[in-house]
Design an enzyme around this catalytic site. Structure first.
Site, mmCIF file in Angstrom:
data_model
loop_
_atom_site.group_PDB
_atom_site.id
_atom_site.type_symbol
_atom_site.label_atom_id
_atom_site.label_comp_id
_atom_site.label_asym_id
_atom_site.label_seq_id
_atom_site.Cartn_x
_atom_site.Cartn_y
_atom_site.Cartn_z
ATOM 1 N N HIS A 34 0.784 -1.200 -0.027
ATOM 2 C CA HIS A 34 0.230 -0.099 0.058
ATOM 3 C C HIS A 34 0.965 1.185 -0.067
ATOM 4 O O HIS A 34 0.798 2.234 -0.671
ATOM 5 C CB HIS A 34 -0.906 0.141 1.286
ATOM 6 C CG HIS A 34 -1.288 1.405 1.695
ATOM 7 N ND1 HIS A 34 -2.252 2.001 0.615
ATOM 8 C CD2 HIS A 34 -1.492 2.128 2.627
ATOM 9 C CE1 HIS A 34 -2.867 3.003 1.147
ATOM 10 N NE2 HIS A 34 -2.268 3.168 2.518
ATOM 11 N N HIS A 60 3.410 7.812 5.189
ATOM 12 C CA HIS A 60 2.068 8.523 5.619
ATOM 13 C C HIS A 60 1.276 7.999 6.915
ATOM 14 O O HIS A 60 0.737 8.389 7.495
ATOM 15 C CB HIS A 60 1.166 8.664 4.486
ATOM 16 C CG HIS A 60 0.512 7.604 3.922
ATOM 17 N ND1 HIS A 60 0.914 6.650 3.098
ATOM 18 C CD2 HIS A 60 -0.581 7.026 4.217
ATOM 19 C CE1 HIS A 60 0.153 5.772 2.951
ATOM 20 N NE2 HIS A 60 -1.133 5.830 3.643
ATOM 21 N N ASP A 61 1.775 6.641 6.866
ATOM 22 C CA ASP A 61 0.915 6.070 8.043
ATOM 23 C C ASP A 61 1.875 5.674 9.242
ATOM 24 O O ASP A 61 1.298 5.118 10.373
ATOM 25 C CB ASP A 61 0.209 4.547 7.684
ATOM 26 C CG ASP A 61 -1.308 4.755 6.941
ATOM 27 O OD1 ASP A 61 -1.620 5.973 7.209
ATOM 28 O OD2 ASP A 61 -1.332 4.050 6.016
ATOM 29 N N GLU A 64 0.506 7.203 12.851
ATOM 30 C CA GLU A 64 -0.686 6.730 13.161
ATOM 31 C C GLU A 64 -0.600 5.329 13.589
ATOM 32 O O GLU A 64 -1.230 4.884 14.545
ATOM 33 C CB GLU A 64 -1.718 6.863 11.940
ATOM 34 C CG GLU A 64 -3.035 6.615 12.093
ATOM 35 C CD GLU A 64 -3.673 7.123 11.064
ATOM 36 O OE1 GLU A 64 -4.820 6.263 10.886
ATOM 37 O OE2 GLU A 64 -3.662 8.026 10.730
ATOM 38 N N ASP A 65 0.184 4.377 12.891
ATOM 39 C CA ASP A 65 0.285 2.892 13.015
ATOM 40 C C ASP A 65 1.523 2.156 13.802
ATOM 41 O O ASP A 65 1.542 1.175 13.999
ATOM 42 C CB ASP A 65 0.008 2.188 11.748
ATOM 43 C CG ASP A 65 -1.266 2.595 11.042
ATOM 44 O OD1 ASP A 65 -2.048 3.027 11.557
ATOM 45 O OD2 ASP A 65 -1.219 2.354 9.810
ATOM 46 N N ASP A 121 -3.824 8.001 -1.191
ATOM 47 C CA ASP A 121 -4.096 7.182 -0.162
ATOM 48 C C ASP A 121 -5.429 6.694 -0.362
ATOM 49 O O ASP A 121 -5.698 5.352 -0.120
ATOM 50 C CB ASP A 121 -4.011 8.015 1.196
ATOM 51 C CG ASP A 121 -3.991 6.917 2.380
ATOM 52 O OD1 ASP A 121 -3.771 5.586 2.368
ATOM 53 O OD2 ASP A 121 -4.766 7.359 3.565
#
Length: 181
Positions: A34, A60-61, A64-65, A121
């Site tokens: 992804h 980008h994640d 957050e992750d 995204d």
């Protein structure tokens, strides 16, 4: 930092941070697929002229992750990348429905580059939903996700026609795939 080194470093960093993550789809692809798709969409959109944006696509994640902090991102890469990633990061302390609502509400106020990142995204997410939907998601939940994606992207429009077309095509393909279910 040289652009090639920046991008390979971002890919390696993202791969390490997301090493145990898989996509939610029935095929459970490695999560890094992804991230690579988002970065590729951005690279095509900017004709390879914004390495920081492409690197942010890979990363980008990560806030957050994973346990990565904004300060770590800035120190490892640069402030521009850290700012872009921060701008598209959801506040995980909020309930899921509130996070989704906030994405819709805040989309129009994002910077142009953050809008492009969100478009890439959402496009990748809808492509995945069409190709390999989560087995435990009902058709209605899948359709709700497409509708929500359209709502977010409504606030991102006007920044990059090609990325918007990629999103529109992905949304239409997901809807067609779901209609066939």
């Amino acid at each position: 930092m040289d652009e090639v080194l920046l991008l390979t470093r971002a890919f390696a960093f993202a791969a390490e941070k997301h090493v145990h993550q898989r996509r939610k789809g029935a095929n459970a692809e490695p999560y890094v697929n992804h991230l690579a798709e988002v970065a590729h969409l951005l690279a095509v959109a900017v004709h390879g002229r914004d390495a920081n944006l492409v690197a942010a696509g890979l990363l980008h994640d990560v806030l957050e992750d994973t346990q990565t902090t904004r300060d770590e991102l800035a120190a490892t890469f640069n402030e521009d990348i850290a700012a872009l990633v921060s701008e598209v990061t959801d506040d995980k302390s909020l309930p899921k429905q509130e996070r989704k609502r906030q994405q819709v509400v805040h989309a129009p106020g994002k910077t142009d580059r953050a809008k492009m990142l969100k478009l890439a995204d959402k496009t990748s997410n809808l492509r995945d939903l069409a190709a390999s939907p989560p087995a435990d998601w009902s058709t209605e939940r899948r359709l709700d996700y497409v509708r929500w994606g359209r709502d977010v992207v409504a606030g991102l429009r006007g920044v990059h026609p090609w990325l918007e077309t990629q999103f529109d095509d992905a949304a239409a393909t997901a809807e067609r795939a779901l209609a066939g279910k």
